[in-house]
Design a protein around this motif. Structure first.
Motif, PDB file in Angstrom:
ATOM      1  N   TYR A 154      -2.173  87.600  47.000  1.00 34.20           N
ATOM      2  CA  TYR A 154      -2.583  87.359  48.444  1.00 34.20           C
ATOM      3  C   TYR A 154      -2.164  88.744  49.097  1.00 34.20           C
ATOM      4  O   TYR A 154      -3.468  89.269  49.977  1.00 34.20           O
ATOM      5  N   SER A 155      -2.196  90.150  48.545  1.00 26.45           N
ATOM      6  CA  SER A 155      -1.914  90.813  49.582  1.00 26.45           C
ATOM      7  C   SER A 155      -3.503  91.854  48.888  1.00 26.45           C
ATOM      8  O   SER A 155      -3.927  93.317  49.837  1.00 26.45           O
TER       9      SER A 155
ATOM     10  N   PHE B 148      -4.453  81.352  54.338  1.00 23.75           N
ATOM     11  CA  PHE B 148      -4.925  81.687  53.711  1.00 23.75           C
ATOM     12  C   PHE B 148      -6.479  82.413  53.846  1.00 23.75           C
ATOM     13  O   PHE B 148      -6.851  83.050  54.085  1.00 23.75           O
TER      14      PHE B 148
ATOM     15  N   SER C 227      -5.449  85.489  54.004  1.00 24.61           N
ATOM     16  CA  SER C 227      -5.221  86.151  52.259  1.00 24.61           C
ATOM     17  C   SER C 227      -6.170  87.287  52.329  1.00 24.61           C
ATOM     18  O   SER C 227      -7.692  87.212  52.620  1.00 24.61           O
TER      19      SER C 227
ATOM     20  N   GLN D  87     -10.679  85.038  48.413  1.00 23.46           N
ATOM     21  CA  GLN D  87     -10.212  84.167  48.956  1.00 23.46           C
ATOM     22  C   GLN D  87     -11.860  82.949  48.469  1.00 23.46           C
ATOM     23  O   GLN D  87     -12.124  83.295  48.639  1.00 23.46           O
TER      24      GLN D  87
ATOM     25  N   TYR E 270      -9.621  77.420  47.920  1.00 24.03           N
ATOM     26  CA  TYR E 270      -8.597  77.136  48.386  1.00 24.03           C
ATOM     27  C   TYR E 270      -7.864  75.939  49.749  1.00 24.03           C
ATOM     28  O   TYR E 270      -6.916  75.779  49.515  1.00 24.03           O
TER      29      TYR E 270
END
Length: 550
Positions: free
Chosen positions: A266-267, A335, A338, A341, A345
C-alpha cells in the motif's frame, strides 16, 4: 414495458429471453467458460499461483507454498489448497488449475442473485446477474487461476450478510436469527482472510461502521463487532494454518506477507504497478464495459439520492442504496490512494454497482450516452488489425517489437472480420429505439463476451503465452537440467513439471531466455555456445555446449 416504448414481436421475444434462466446461462458460458479449458496459463500471476501449487504438491508440504524453491509469501493458503484439490481430481491442466476460480465466480453470481431476490425481486436479480457476468473484468477474473474470484465471493458474502443483519436488527428480529446472520458473516470473513489476508476484513469492517453510523444504529453495530462466538469461529478458521506455517517457517511468512505484501504494497509501488489518484477513474470504464455508459447516465440520480436520503430513515430502498454506494466508495477511495494499483483491485467494490445498475434499468433516457463508451470500445476492437501495425511501426523496444509483430500476424487472417460484429451489433442496438436501453446493452454484452473471449483473447494469449507452453513441452521431451536466464515465466515450470532455477547455464544444460537477450547470453557464457532447439516469438530455448573445434 416502458410506456414510451412500442411493443413488437421481436422486442417481446428479447424480453422473454432476457427474463429467462437461459440468458444467464449463455452469459456464464460466454464470459466464464469459453476457452478457460484451453488457453495457456498467463504470466506472471497465473503462472506463479499454479507453480506454487504444483511445487507444494510435489513436495508433499501442504502448509508452505514455494515458488522456484523459494518460499512464496504473497498470499495465504486457501487458493493453493483449492487448486491442489482441483488438479488432484482433474489432473495437471489449465482447467484443473482454473476450476476453483470458475466455481467461486459461479457462487459469487449465485449469492448476488439471492441477495437481489431478497431485496429487490426477480427482475432485479436477473438483471444484476447478467450485468455481473458480462462485465469485462469479471470475465477475466472468473477464468484466471488466481485468488481474486475466491476473495470477491467472500467479500460479497460478508457484505450481504452485514446488510441482512442490519435489516433484521432494525426490524427487531429474534436473537436466533441475528446469531445465524453473524455466524455466516464471521465465517465469510475467516475464509476471506485465509484467501488474501486483512483486506477481506478491512472493507466489511469500515463499510459497516460508516453505514451503521449514517443510519444512526450504532447499537446493532457494536453488538455485531463484539459478538465473541463469531470471533471464535473466525479464529478457528484462520489460526490453525498460521500456527502450522509458524512451526514450518518461523516468522518468515508473517514478515513477508503482513509487512511486505500488505503494509509495503500500500505504501510502496510493487512490480512497477504504480498509479495515481485518478488511475481507477480511467480503469473503471474498461472494468465495467459494456455497462459504463449506463452507470454514467444514472450516476447523478444515485448521487442525489445518497445526498438527500434522510439520515436514520427506515426506508428500505434508500438504506440499501446508501449501503451499496458506501461499499463502492470505500473500496474505490482506498485503492485510489494506494501506491500499488492493479485493475482487478477495484472489482472488490463493483458488486454493489451491479446491483445499483439493476435497480435503475434504462429504457429510453440517456440512450446515446449509455452506448457511446461501448461503441468507442467496439471500434477499437474492430480496428486492431489496423492499429497494431501502426503501434509496431512506432515501437523500438525489442520485446514490444516481437510481441507486436506476433499480434499483427495473428490479427491479419480471415478471422479479423469477426471483430466487426461487435460495433455493428452495438450500433444496431443503439438505433433500435423500441428496444429498452438496458436490454440492448445486455445483448451487446453477450456479443462482447463472444468476441473478447472467443476471438481477441485467444489470439493475444497465444502470442504472449503460447511460445512458453510449447518451449516447456520441448524441454520436457528433451529431458535434462533446464535453467532460466533473464526471463521470468513461471508457467514454464508448470508445463515442464519441474522447478526452473534462474542462473547462468552450464555445459550440457538447456536454457530458457528471451530472444532479444540471446546474443547477450552467448557473450555471458563464452567460450561455451548456446544452440537454439526451439525459438518462437520472444522465447528461445537453447542447449549449451562447449565451443566446437574446426
Amino acid at each position: 414495458m416502458h410506456p414510451n416504448l412500442t411493443s413488437s414481436p421481436a422486442s417481446r421475444a428479447i424480453d422473454r429471453f432476457l427474463s429467462s434462466p437461459f440468458s444467464l446461462l449463455l452469459a456464464v458460458v460466454l464470459a466464464f467458460l469459453l476457452n478457460a479449458y484451453s488457453l495457456p496459463l498467463t504470466d506472471v500471476d497465473e503462472g506463479a499461483f499454479t507453480e506454487a501449487t504444483r511445487e507444494m504438491m510435489a513436495r508433499g508440504n501442504l502448509v508452505s507454498p514455494m515458488l522456484n524453491d523459494v518460499p512464496r509469501h504473497d498470499k495465504p493458503i486457501l487458493i493453493y489448497w483449492a487448486q491442489a484439490a482441483s488438479v488432484t481430481l482433474l489432473g495437471q491442466s489449465e482447467l484443473g488449475y482454473r476450476l476453483p476460480s470458475l466455481i467461486a465466480a459461479l457462487c459469487w453470481l449465485f449469492a448476488l442473485y439471492r441477495f437481489c431476490l431478497r431485496h429487490g425481486g426477480r427482475q432485479t436479480a436477473q438483471i444484476a446477474g447478467l450485468v455481473m457476468a458480462l462485465s469485462l473484468m469479471v470475465g477475466f477474473v472468473a477464468k484466471a487461476a488466481i485468488a481474486d474470484a475466491l476473495l470477491n465471493l467472500f467479500i460479497a458474502l460478508a457484505m450481504f450478510g452485514i446488510y441482512d443483519y442490519f435489516c433484521d436488527c432494525r426490524d427487531g428480529r429474534g436473537d436466533a436469527v441475528l446469531r445465524r446472520r453473524l455466524f455466516a458473516v464471521y465465517a465469510a470473513l475467516g475464509l476471506g482472510f485465509l484467501t488474501k489476508g486483512p483486506v477481506a476484513v478491512f472493507f466489511p469492517l469500515v463499510v459497516s461502521a460508516i453505514f451503521f453510523g449514517l443510519s444512526r444504529n450504532w447499537r446493532c453495530w457494536w453488538r455485531a463487532l463484539f459478538y465473541w462466538p463469531g470471533w471464535l469461529l473466525f479464529l478457528a478458521i484462520v489460526v490453525p494454518w498460521h500456527v502450522m506455517v509458524w512451526l514450518d517457517q518461523g516468522d518468515a511468512f508473517f514478515r513477508g506477507f503482513y509487512l511486505k505484501h500488505n503494509v509495503g504494497r500500500y505504501s510502496d509501488t510493487f512490480e512497477g504497478h504504480g498509479g495515481s489518484p485518478f488511475y481507477y477513474l480511467v480503469a473503471l470504464p474498461l472494468i465495467l464495459m459494456p455497462f459504463t455508459g449506463w452507470l454514467a447516465v444514472i450516476s447523478a440520480r444515485l448521487a442525489r439520492q445518497f445526498r438527500w436520503t434522510r439520515l436514520g430513515t427506515s426506508d428500505g430502498p434508500g438504506q440499501l442504496e446508501r449501503f451499496l454506494l458506501t461499499w463502492f466508495v470505500v473500496v474505490f477511495a482506498f485503492f485510489s490512494f494506494s501506491s500499488t494499483q492493479l485493475p482487478h483491485y477495484v472489482v472488490y467494490g463493483c458488486t454493489p454497482l451491479f446491483i445499483l445498475l439493476a435497480r435503475h434499468p434504462l429504457n429510453v433516457f440517456g440512450r446515446w450516452l449509455a452506448y457511446l463508451p461501448l461503441l468507442i470500445f467496439a471500434l477499437v476492437i474492430a480496428g486492431l488489425p489496423w492499429l497494431l501495425p501502426m503501434a509496431a511501426a512506432k515501437t523500438h523496444r525489442p520485446l514490444e517489437s516481437m510481441l507486436l509483430a506476433g499480434l499483427v500476424e495473428s490479427f491479419s487472417g480471415n478471422g479479423r472480420w469477426l471483430l466487426l460484429a461487435l460495433p455493428l451489433v452495438v450500433l444496431g442496438m443503439a438505433l433500435w429505439r423500441r428496444l429498452p436501453v438496458w436490454q440492448g446493452l445486455v445483448l451487446s454484452g453477450l456479443v462482447q463476451a463472444a468476441v473478447v473471449f472467443g476471438v481477441v483473447g485467444p489470439r493475444v494469449i497465444e502470442v504472449t503465452q503460447g511460445p512458453v507452453r510449447e518451449a516447456a513441452r520441448v524441454a520436457r521431451e528433451l529431458d535434462g537440467t533446464v535453467v532460466a536466464w533473464r526471463i521470468y515465466q513461471p508457467s514454464f515450470s508448470v508445463y515442464r513439471q519441474a522447478v526452473t532455477p534462474s542462473r547462468l547455464p552450464q555445459a550440457g544444460e538447456l536454457v530458457l531466455t528471451r530472444t532479444d537477450r540471446y546474443a547477450d547470453l552467448g557473450r555471458a557464457i563464452a567460450p561455451l555456445v548456446a544452440e537454439p532447439v526451439y525459438q518462437r516469438g520472444f522465447v528461445t530455448l537453447a542447449r549449451v555446449d562447449r565451443e566446437r573445434r574446426p
